[in-house]
Enzyme design. Structure first.
Site, PDB file in Angstrom:
ATOM      1  N   SER A  79       0.818  -1.312  -0.007  1.00 21.40           N
ATOM      2  CA  SER A  79       0.000   0.129   0.029  1.00 21.40           C
ATOM      3  C   SER A  79       0.835   1.401  -0.032  1.00 21.40           C
ATOM      4  CB  SER A  79      -1.009  -0.044   1.193  1.00 21.40           C
ATOM      5  OG  SER A  79      -0.371  -0.045   2.328  1.00 21.40           O
ATOM      6  N   LYS A 147       5.046 -11.136   3.384  1.00 24.90           N
ATOM      7  CA  LYS A 147       3.337 -11.503   3.149  1.00 24.90           C
ATOM      8  C   LYS A 147       3.285 -11.405   1.585  1.00 24.90           C
ATOM      9  CE  LYS A 147       0.336  -8.291   3.819  1.00 24.90           C
ATOM     10  NZ  LYS A 147      -0.256  -7.964   2.163  1.00 24.90           N
ATOM     11  N   GLU A 216      -9.169  -9.856   3.624  1.00 21.66           N
ATOM     12  CA  GLU A 216      -9.433  -8.536   3.320  1.00 21.66           C
ATOM     13  C   GLU A 216     -10.745  -8.451   2.620  1.00 21.66           C
ATOM     14  OE1 GLU A 216      -6.286  -6.182   1.520  1.00 21.66           O
ATOM     15  OE2 GLU A 216      -7.974  -4.609   0.917  1.00 21.66           O
TER      16      GLU A 216
HETATM   17  O1  KIV Z   1      -0.422  -3.319   1.572  1.00 22.00           O
HETATM   18  C1  KIV Z   1      -1.248  -3.461   2.711  1.00 22.00           C
HETATM   19  O2  KIV Z   1      -1.257  -2.488   3.235  1.00 22.00           O
HETATM   20  C2  KIV Z   1      -1.641  -4.435   2.959  1.00 22.00           C
HETATM   21  C3  KIV Z   1      -2.957  -4.334   4.040  1.00 22.00           C
HETATM   22  C4  KIV Z   1      -3.981  -3.854   3.583  1.00 22.00           C
HETATM   23  C5  KIV Z   1      -3.064  -5.772   4.694  1.00 22.00           C
HETATM   24  O3  KIV Z   1      -1.540  -5.662   2.364  1.00 22.00           O
END
Ligand code: KIV
Length: 299
Positions: A79, A147, A216
């Site tokens: 993000s 992640k 999400e």
């Molecule tokens: O990139 C991000 O901020 C995310 C969150 C919304 C979980 O993947």
């Protein structure tokens, strides 16, 4: 806000351990340990039914604020594309950008587990590409985990990373790197077939060894069912109150994001307004000559 399910009732305040008794684990949020949070601490929190907060972070200074506030897990989310780098989505974020900003977040923190997103295009080719990208983030930025997005479709990647010793947080439901395929950011898991697929996705990444999974933009009841059926924690964003943990993009949560924020965001401050006011006050002082004053001036 204070209605807790039985699994999430507040824990009694830890009492000092009697000599010889097993040590009381420190809570993830509000714990006092000076070492970094690990994936084992996170597994234990699920066993205790303890909820915990996660936030995104993109630089050392704000990360240090979140770390001092006791946030146990910080996500260097892709993000950053929308919130920090001025892109329209997460899709353009590169591994180089992710590495630079992740290293800054690691430098700004001493307790939080720092998790870095694998950017779009850095793991979809297959497990070997994923391992190369994740290894880069662990070695060059010093993150404690990575992640990646996808359930069944990313399970092989998760498995290889975990077998190589890299903890993986998975991300299912709405996966923003697929924005071009979705044509937007639609809620996922609605209807029986989609709900079953979400359950299969969450189970697949758990079986592949993920230590937690982000859910999400999925209906709250479905997120609750996933949370009950997994032994790893679920981290909700737009997934209702029954997840084991919650994550928000910090600029949304603190009111720095321009324009509308998603329905699932609660804003705890209005930083955009406060910062704009501060900047205008400074500019007016410069223009009218009242800054710098005598106390800001060397004799
Ligand atoms: O990139 C991000 O901020 C995310 C969150 C919304 C979980 O993947």
């Amino acid at each position: 806000m204070t209605q807790l399910s039985p699994a999430h009732e507040p824990q009694a305040a830890p009492t000092p351990d009697a000599p010889g008794a097993p040590r009381t684990p420190a809570p993830l949020y509000g714990g006092t340990s000076s070492r970094r949070v690990t994936v084992r601490d996170i597994a234990r929190a699920k066993e205790r039914g303890e909820r915990w907060p996660m936030l995104t972070a993109y630089d050392a200074m704000t990360a240090s604020v979140f770390d001092e506030a006791g946030i146990p897990v910080l996500l260097v989310g892709d993000s950053m594309g929308n919130c920090h780098l001025g892109y329209e989505s997460t899709v353009p974020v590169t591994l180089t950008e992710m590495t630079l900003l992740s290293a800054a977040v690691v430098r700004g923190t001493s307790r939080a587990l720092v998790v870095a997103d694998l950017p779009f295009g850095s793991y979809q080719e297959g497990p070997v590409q994923a391992l190369r990208s994740a290894t880069h983030l662990v070695k060059e930025a010093g993150v404690g985990a990575v992640k990646l997005e996808g359930g069944e479709r990313s399970a092989q990647q998760v498995e290889l990373l975990v077998s190589a010793g890299i903890p993986v947080m998975a991300h299912v439901g709405l996966t923003p790197q697929s924005v071009n395929a979705y044509g937007g950011y639609p809620v996922q898991g609605r209807g029986e077939e989609a709900a079953q697929q979400l359950l299969r996705d969450a189970k697949a990444v758990q079986d592949a060894g993920a230590f937690a999974v982000v859910l999400e933009a999925v209906p709250g009841e479905l997120a609750a069912e996933v949370t009950r059926s997994l032994h790893i924690p679920t981290v909700g964003i737009g997934a209702g109150p029954e997840c084991d943990a919650q994550v928000l993009v910090w600029t949304d949560m603190a009111g720095l994001t321009a324009g509308r924020v998603p329905k699932f965001v609660r804003q705890y401050a209005q930083l955009r307004q406060a910062l704009g006011d501060a900047v205008r006050a400074y500019a007016e002082d410069v223009v009218d000559g009242s800054f710098p004053a005598a106390e800001h001036t060397f004799s």
